[in-house]
Design an enzyme around this catalytic site. Structure first.
Site, short mmCIF file in Angstrom:
data_model
loop_
_atom_site.label_atom_id
_atom_site.label_comp_id
_atom_site.label_asym_id
_atom_site.label_seq_id
_atom_site.Cartn_x
_atom_site.Cartn_y
_atom_site.Cartn_z
N TYR A 136 -1.85 -0.76 11.13
CA TYR A 136 -1.88 -1.35 10.02
C TYR A 136 -0.72 -1.06 8.93
O TYR A 136 -0.32 -1.83 8.47
CB TYR A 136 -3.33 -0.61 9.35
CG TYR A 136 -3.18 -1.07 7.56
CD1 TYR A 136 -3.59 -2.32 7.32
CD2 TYR A 136 -3.20 0.13 6.78
CE1 TYR A 136 -3.31 -2.45 5.88
CE2 TYR A 136 -3.24 -0.16 5.30
CZ TYR A 136 -3.21 -1.68 4.93
OH TYR A 136 -3.20 -1.80 3.42
N THR B 81 1.07 -1.19 0.05
CA THR B 81 -0.05 -0.11 -0.18
C THR B 81 0.77 1.15 -0.17
O THR B 81 2.10 1.09 0.36
CB THR B 81 -0.99 -0.01 1.40
OG1 THR B 81 -1.38 1.13 1.45
CG2 THR B 81 -0.01 -0.36 2.61
N ASP B 82 0.36 2.34 -0.52
CA ASP B 82 1.05 3.67 -0.35
C ASP B 82 1.38 4.24 0.81
O ASP B 82 1.99 5.18 1.43
CB ASP B 82 0.34 4.73 -0.88
CG ASP B 82 -1.03 4.90 -0.64
OD1 ASP B 82 -1.68 4.41 0.09
OD2 ASP B 82 -1.70 5.78 -1.46
N GLU B 83 0.39 3.41 2.07
CA GLU B 83 0.49 4.02 3.37
C GLU B 83 1.67 3.73 4.08
O GLU B 83 1.97 4.61 5.21
CB GLU B 83 -0.88 3.50 4.24
CG GLU B 83 -2.24 3.73 3.83
CD GLU B 83 -3.26 3.55 4.70
OE1 GLU B 83 -2.92 3.39 5.85
OE2 GLU B 83 -4.43 3.84 4.17
N LYS C 207 2.24 -3.60 7.28
CA LYS C 207 2.42 -3.74 5.85
C LYS C 207 3.69 -3.48 5.44
O LYS C 207 4.42 -4.21 4.93
CB LYS C 207 1.40 -3.01 5.13
CG LYS C 207 -0.01 -3.15 5.13
CD LYS C 207 -0.49 -4.57 4.49
CE LYS C 207 -0.29 -4.58 3.01
NZ LYS C 207 -0.83 -5.79 2.22
P1 NAD Z 1 -9.94 -6.81 2.52
O1 NAD Z 1 -10.06 -6.63 3.87
O2 NAD Z 1 -11.34 -6.45 1.50
O3 NAD Z 1 -9.81 -8.45 2.34
C1 NAD Z 1 -8.79 -9.24 2.89
C2 NAD Z 1 -8.79 -10.69 2.65
O4 NAD Z 1 -7.96 -11.37 3.28
C3 NAD Z 1 -10.29 -11.36 3.15
O5 NAD Z 1 -10.72 -12.19 2.35
C4 NAD Z 1 -9.92 -12.10 4.37
O6 NAD Z 1 -10.68 -13.13 4.65
C5 NAD Z 1 -8.55 -12.43 3.90
N1 NAD Z 1 -7.73 -12.98 5.03
C6 NAD Z 1 -7.53 -12.08 6.07
N2 NAD Z 1 -6.55 -12.62 6.94
C7 NAD Z 1 -6.12 -13.87 6.45
C8 NAD Z 1 -5.42 -15.04 6.91
N3 NAD Z 1 -4.76 -14.78 7.89
N4 NAD Z 1 -5.28 -15.96 6.08
C9 NAD Z 1 -5.86 -16.11 4.72
N5 NAD Z 1 -6.78 -15.01 4.53
C10 NAD Z 1 -6.83 -13.97 5.16
O7 NAD Z 1 -8.63 -6.20 1.86
P2 NAD Z 1 -8.62 -5.45 0.44
O8 NAD Z 1 -9.29 -4.16 0.69
O9 NAD Z 1 -9.19 -6.33 -0.58
O10 NAD Z 1 -6.95 -5.47 0.31
C11 NAD Z 1 -6.28 -6.45 -0.30
C12 NAD Z 1 -4.93 -6.24 -0.48
O11 NAD Z 1 -4.50 -5.02 -0.73
C13 NAD Z 1 -4.26 -6.04 1.53
O12 NAD Z 1 -3.04 -6.50 1.39
C14 NAD Z 1 -3.91 -4.37 1.50
O13 NAD Z 1 -3.27 -4.04 2.30
C15 NAD Z 1 -3.85 -3.93 0.03
N6 NAD Z 1 -4.13 -2.68 -0.55
C16 NAD Z 1 -5.53 -2.32 -0.19
C17 NAD Z 1 -5.84 -1.13 -0.82
C18 NAD Z 1 -7.35 -0.56 -0.63
O14 NAD Z 1 -7.67 0.45 -0.98
N7 NAD Z 1 -8.20 -1.35 -0.29
C19 NAD Z 1 -4.83 -0.15 -1.50
C20 NAD Z 1 -3.64 -0.73 -1.33
C21 NAD Z 1 -3.40 -1.99 -1.02
O1 DAU Z 2 -4.13 4.07 0.64
C1 DAU Z 2 -4.32 2.79 0.77
C2 DAU Z 2 -5.15 2.16 1.86
O2 DAU Z 2 -6.27 2.68 1.55
C3 DAU Z 2 -5.06 0.80 1.77
O3 DAU Z 2 -3.88 0.42 2.33
C4 DAU Z 2 -6.19 0.37 2.84
O4 DAU Z 2 -6.33 -1.04 3.33
C5 DAU Z 2 -7.59 0.77 2.64
O5 DAU Z 2 -8.30 0.71 3.90
C6 DAU Z 2 -7.39 2.54 2.62
O6 DAU Z 2 -7.09 3.01 3.72
P1 DAU Z 2 -7.79 4.46 4.44
O7 DAU Z 2 -7.66 4.71 5.82
O8 DAU Z 2 -7.26 5.63 3.42
O9 DAU Z 2 -9.27 4.11 3.81
P2 DAU Z 2 -10.77 4.48 4.50
O10 DAU Z 2 -11.77 4.24 3.58
O11 DAU Z 2 -10.88 3.78 5.96
O12 DAU Z 2 -10.63 6.06 4.60
C7 DAU Z 2 -10.53 7.02 3.74
C8 DAU Z 2 -10.28 8.21 4.27
O13 DAU Z 2 -11.73 8.62 4.64
C9 DAU Z 2 -9.45 8.51 5.45
O14 DAU Z 2 -9.17 9.77 5.29
C10 DAU Z 2 -10.29 8.46 6.70
C11 DAU Z 2 -11.71 8.95 6.25
N1 DAU Z 2 -12.99 8.50 6.80
C12 DAU Z 2 -13.23 6.95 6.69
C13 DAU Z 2 -14.20 6.55 7.12
C14 DAU Z 2 -14.37 4.95 7.31
C15 DAU Z 2 -13.69 9.29 7.32
O15 DAU Z 2 -13.71 10.44 7.22
N2 DAU Z 2 -15.00 8.90 7.69
C16 DAU Z 2 -15.26 7.52 7.70
O16 DAU Z 2 -16.17 7.00 8.29
#
Ligand code: NAD
Ligand code: DAU
Length: 373
Positions: free
Chosen positions: A158, A132-134, A162
């Site tokens: 988190y 992730t970019d985080e 990562k």
């Molecule tokens: P998500 O939380 O929707 O899904 C995670 C999945 O992993 C789920 O299906 C869960 O059951 C499975 N899981 C969790 N723990 C596990 C374990 N111990 N063994 C096997 N499976 C397990 O997550 P997402 O948003 O789809 O993100 C997927 C990946 O991409 C993550 O690694 C996250 O860090 C990365 N990522 C997410 C975003 C985003 O915006 N969502 C952006 C950049 C990177």
């Molecule tokens: O940048 C990549 C990341 O993006 C991934 O690595 C993470 O897995 C993914 O969850 C996401 O993280 P964020 O914290 O950026 O996403 P989230 O949707 O939780 O929040 C987006 C922004 O909105 C953040 O600045 C927090 C804010 N927010 C979020 C929620 C849930 C609110 O203001 N209100 C809310 O209720």
């Protein structure tokens, strides 16, 4: 075949669905099915011989070793993670366990498997870490977007977990020669997004007449990318990325949270105007849902509520994805406007998916579908 971990989650499920649309190469999906794993996301693959699902934990080394020996994948695409920042603040332990120990376990099992492969297969094998970019931390308003050379400065449990996993991946390449690839993507949005994250939460709450919570002043900036574009980027990197390299993935769509929420509200206003009558889109979420079929003529934006900020809240993320474009020819296909409109329509068209996620019924899918206890 390829092994995908976490394929029942938001991005993993989109990735598997996309993968099997563009190639016939089979996929083994290893997923623990935490609250974030939803097999209904992959229901369209029922009966598809190219798809195998195994419910299991990436921390279970004997299981991972058995799967590698049995299915002999040519690559591992590692999505499985605890992914929600707010949950990591309440309970960091699961994040350390899955994101750090789980990645370590996968790396060790992969290394043992890979080291025994015949030379050609060994050279072709890839371990793709979906990061992730985080991990880069927070940017000031005027700072240049993150490049791959940006130092790691994670700020939440988190992102720290990562970052730790990324360091292990890097070390397994440098120390053991494991052919790894790492991608750092910005915020994704799109279908099957669990409604704890900002965009799906706002859509679902708006339609339910509930408050739309904005943390702090709502001026935190994220760089949004449609999930299908992230999936395509991973395919590009897997196909042609250089082992040991990292690639940033982003849409160049920097937007403040408040703007995002207002855009979602404007789309909903156009596509599904707030109901009038008894429900009247009441913002306390306590309405009885009755509607006289007419709109109350007001915007969903009136449901916005400013709430306490997230501790340690990163102010701005922005991604420089020029390396990926220059070296591998990837560019996002969706603009933010087209991707957001698709996403809002998807949620409007899938009320059953939303209802089953909200009621928890999606967790009965194994029982419903496979008759498992
Ligand atoms: P998500 O939380 O929707 O899904 C995670 C999945 O992993 C789920 O299906 C869960 O059951 C499975 N899981 C969790 N723990 C596990 C374990 N111990 N063994 C096997 N499976 C397990 O997550 P997402 O948003 O789809 O993100 C997927 C990946 O991409 C993550 O690694 C996250 O860090 C990365 N990522 C997410 C975003 C985003 O915006 N969502 C952006 C950049 C990177
Ligand atoms: O940048 C990549 C990341 O993006 C991934 O690595 C993470 O897995 C993914 O969850 C996401 O993280 P964020 O914290 O950026 O996403 P989230 O949707 O939780 O929040 C987006 C922004 O909105 C953040 O600045 C927090 C804010 N927010 C979020 C929620 C849930 C609110 O203001 N209100 C809310 O209720």
């Amino acid at each position: 075949m390829i092994l995908v971990t976490g394929g029942a989650g938001f991005i993993g499920a989109n990735f598997i669905l996309d993968w099997l649309q563009v190639t016939d190469e089979p996929v083994l999906n290893l997923d623990k099915l935490t609250y974030a794993g939803n097999l209904e996301n992959l229901a369209s693959l029922a009966g598809d011989a190219r798809y195998v699902f195994v419910q299991g934990d990436i921390c279970d080394r004997p299981l991972v070793e058995r799967l590698l020996q049995r299915y002999r994948p040519r690559a591992i695409v590692h999505f499985a993670a605890e992914s929600h920042v707010d949950r990591s603040l309440h309970g960091p332990e699961a994040f350390l366990r899955t994101n750090v120990d789980g990645t370590f376990t996968l790396l060790e099992a992969a290394r043992a498997y890979w080291s025994e492969l015949p030379a050609a297969e060994k050279a072709a094998f890839r371990f793709h870490q979906v990061s992730t970019d985080e991990v880069y931390g927070s940017l000031s308003p005027e700072a240049a977007p993150f490049t791959e050379a940006h130092p790691y400065r994670p700020n939440s449990p988190y992102s720290a977990s990562k970052a730790a996993a990324d360091h292990l991946v890097r070390a397994w390449h440098r120390s053991y020669g494991l052919p790894v690839l790492t991608s750092h993507c910005s915020n994704n949005y799109g279908p099957y997004h669990f409604p704890e994250k900002l965009i799906p939460l706002v859509i679902v709450n708006a339609l339910a007449g509930k408050p739309l919570p904005i943390y702090g002043d709502g001026q935190q900036v994220r760089d949004w990318l449609y999930v299908g574009d992230h999936c395509a980027a991973i395919r590009h990197i897997l196909a042609a990325g250089r082992p040991g390299e990292s690639y940033n993935v982003g849409g160049g769509n920097e937007l403040a949270n408040l703007d995002i929420v207002q855009k979602v509200c404007a789309l909903l206003d156009a596509l599904r105007p707030r109901p009038g009558g008894e429900s009247g889109g009441e913002s306390d979420g306590k309405s009885d849902g009755k509607s006289d079929g007419k709109s109350d003529g007001k915007s969903y934006a009136r449901q916005i509520r400013f709430v306490a900020d997230r501790p340690g809240h990163d102010r701005r993320y922005a991604i420089d994805a020029s390396k990926l474009e220059r070296e591998l020819g990837w560019r996002p296909a969706e603009s933010f406007a087209s991707g957001l409109a698709k996403t809002v329509r998807w949620y409007l068209d899938h009320p059953d998916w939303v209802a089953r996620v909200q009621s928890g019924a999606y967790r009965d899918w194994l029982q419903t579908h496979y008759g498992e206890p």
